[in-house]
Write a protein that holds these residues in place. Structure first.
Motif, PDB file in Angstrom:
ATOM      1  N   ALA A 292       0.827  -1.206   0.000  1.00 34.61           N
ATOM      2  CA  ALA A 292       0.000   0.000   0.000  1.00 34.61           C
ATOM      3  C   ALA A 292       0.862   1.257   0.000  1.00 34.61           C
ATOM      4  CB  ALA A 292      -0.927  -0.001   1.208  1.00 34.61           C
ATOM      5  N   ILE A 293       1.914   1.261   0.785  1.00 34.96           N
ATOM      6  CA  ILE A 293       2.791   2.432   0.850  1.00 34.96           C
ATOM      7  C   ILE A 293       3.491   2.645  -0.488  1.00 34.96           C
ATOM      8  CG2 ILE A 293       4.823   3.414   1.978  1.00 34.96           C
ATOM      9  CD1 ILE A 293       3.941   1.640   4.439  1.00 34.96           C
ATOM     10  N   CYS A 294       3.994   1.569  -1.079  1.00 36.14           N
ATOM     11  CA  CYS A 294       4.643   1.674  -2.388  1.00 36.14           C
ATOM     12  C   CYS A 294       3.663   2.224  -3.427  1.00 36.14           C
ATOM     13  CB  CYS A 294       5.177   0.322  -2.834  1.00 36.14           C
ATOM     14  SG  CYS A 294       6.575  -0.285  -1.870  1.00 36.14           S
ATOM     15  N   HIS A 295       2.415   1.768  -3.365  1.00 35.70           N
ATOM     16  CA  HIS A 295       1.382   2.250  -4.288  1.00 35.70           C
ATOM     17  C   HIS A 295       1.168   3.751  -4.118  1.00 35.70           C
ATOM     18  CE1 HIS A 295      -2.201   1.661  -6.857  1.00 35.70           C
ATOM     19  NE2 HIS A 295      -2.724   2.644  -6.126  1.00 35.70           N
ATOM     20  N   LEU A 296       1.081   4.209  -2.873  1.00 29.50           N
ATOM     21  CA  LEU A 296       0.894   5.635  -2.621  1.00 29.50           C
ATOM     22  C   LEU A 296       2.085   6.455  -3.111  1.00 29.50           C
ATOM     23  CD1 LEU A 296      -0.711   5.465   0.924  1.00 29.50           C
ATOM     24  CD2 LEU A 296      -1.804   6.348  -1.144  1.00 29.50           C
TER      25      LEU A 296
END
Length: 306
Positions: A292-296
């Motif tokens: 999720a963090i990488c996506h953001l």
């Protein structure tokens, strides 16, 4: 300091994570599983994070080599099946130079070209590290020894809040410099929770003449009690405001995960605004928060991996 903090803010009316270009490099740390169920959990995390094309993934090594076989098996499987560049951790604890050579040669034969070289923690909690009579006395010595065995790529540890056993912050920086002088290629930091902590540490390293890559170690908080315990052991400080945000969420795992993702993503966005483009995630063998963090941050799988 003010300039850096201002960089983290998006222009008025623009969402914090709007249209980030995904110009980041990521790596992920896993630990070797102890059971069949944990093996399934690990492999689920590996396969879900692999489409993000990490620069490398690493697999930890238990105190005193207690996970030696499991670490080797995990690294070998990641290389063979996930086709990812995998780094194996290796420590000095309770190992002679001949034993370390044997492990390193076994890694090389399995296709491992990257080692995370660490002094290692004492086998007794609260104890002091004691070098093996025929072993390496420090991580710098281990790095030099590994470079003499094979042309490994080598990562080492760095401590933005100073290693708990260091005499001072300056002596800790000197120790890191010795690791680089011995042949290390990059450093991965212990986890921390303040962007300014990393920026100040980076400035201190630059002033000491250290210009090698320093990857911030990111720990998305999935288990608050476990994180408090880990932070106490390694000298990382959990801000009071962060502690308060997790109050009342022990029995609400869904809400806790949302809060954890929000905190870690904002933290990484602040690092990104300060010029950081390389992030190393301590996954604890779970994919959701790191993904999720990488996506953001704008990172996307491509083609049929999407």
């Amino acid at each position: 300091m003010t300039f850096r903090l201002n960089q983290a803010a998006a222009p008025a009316g623009v969402p914090l994570f709007a249209d980030l270009p995904g110009d980041v490099n990521v790596s992920f740390e896993f630990f070797p599983p102890k059971s069949e169920k944990m093996e399934e959990q690990l492999w689920d995390a590996v396969t879900r994070l692999a489409p993000l094309r990490p620069e490398f993934v690493s697999v930890t090594y238990g105190a005193g080599g207690s996970t030696r076989e499991r670490t080797h098996a995990t690294v070998a499987r990641i290389i063979a099946e996930a086709k990812l560049p995998a780094a194996a951790h290796l420590t000095c604890v309770e190992a002679s130079r001949d034993e370390i050579r044997a492990v390193a040669e076994q890694y090389w034969e399995a296709g491992v070209r990257h080692i995370v070289a660490l002094r290692g923690d004492p086998t007794t909690p609260g104890g002091r590290f004691e070098a093996h009579p025929d072993g390496y006395a420090s991580a710098a010595d281990l790095v030099a020894g590994l470079k003499a065995i094979a042309p490994f790529e080598i990562s080492v540890a760095a401590y933005p809040e100073t290693h708990p056993e260091a005499l001072s912050a300056d002596s800790d920086v000197d120790n890191l410099k010795r690791k680089f002088d011995a042949g290390a290629d990059r450093a991965i930091t212990q986890f921390f929770f303040s962007p300014e902590c990393f920026f100040e540490f980076r400035d201190k390293l630059a002033a000491a003449g250290i210009d090698r890559p320093i990857l911030p170690g990111i720990l998305p908080v999935s288990n608050v009690a476990q994180t408090r315990k880990m932070a106490a052991m390694c000298g990382a400080r959990i801000p009071d405001w962060m502690d308060r945000l997790f109050e009342g969420l022990d029995e609400r795992p869904g809400a806790r995960k949302l809060v954890a993702a929000t905190i870690a993503a904002e933290f990484c966005r602040a690092l990104y605004a300060g010029g950081v483009r390389d992030f190393h995630f301590y996954t604890l063998n779970r994919a959701d928060l790191s993904y999720a963090i990488c996506h953001l941050l704008g990172l996307r799988p491509s083609g049929d991996e999407a």
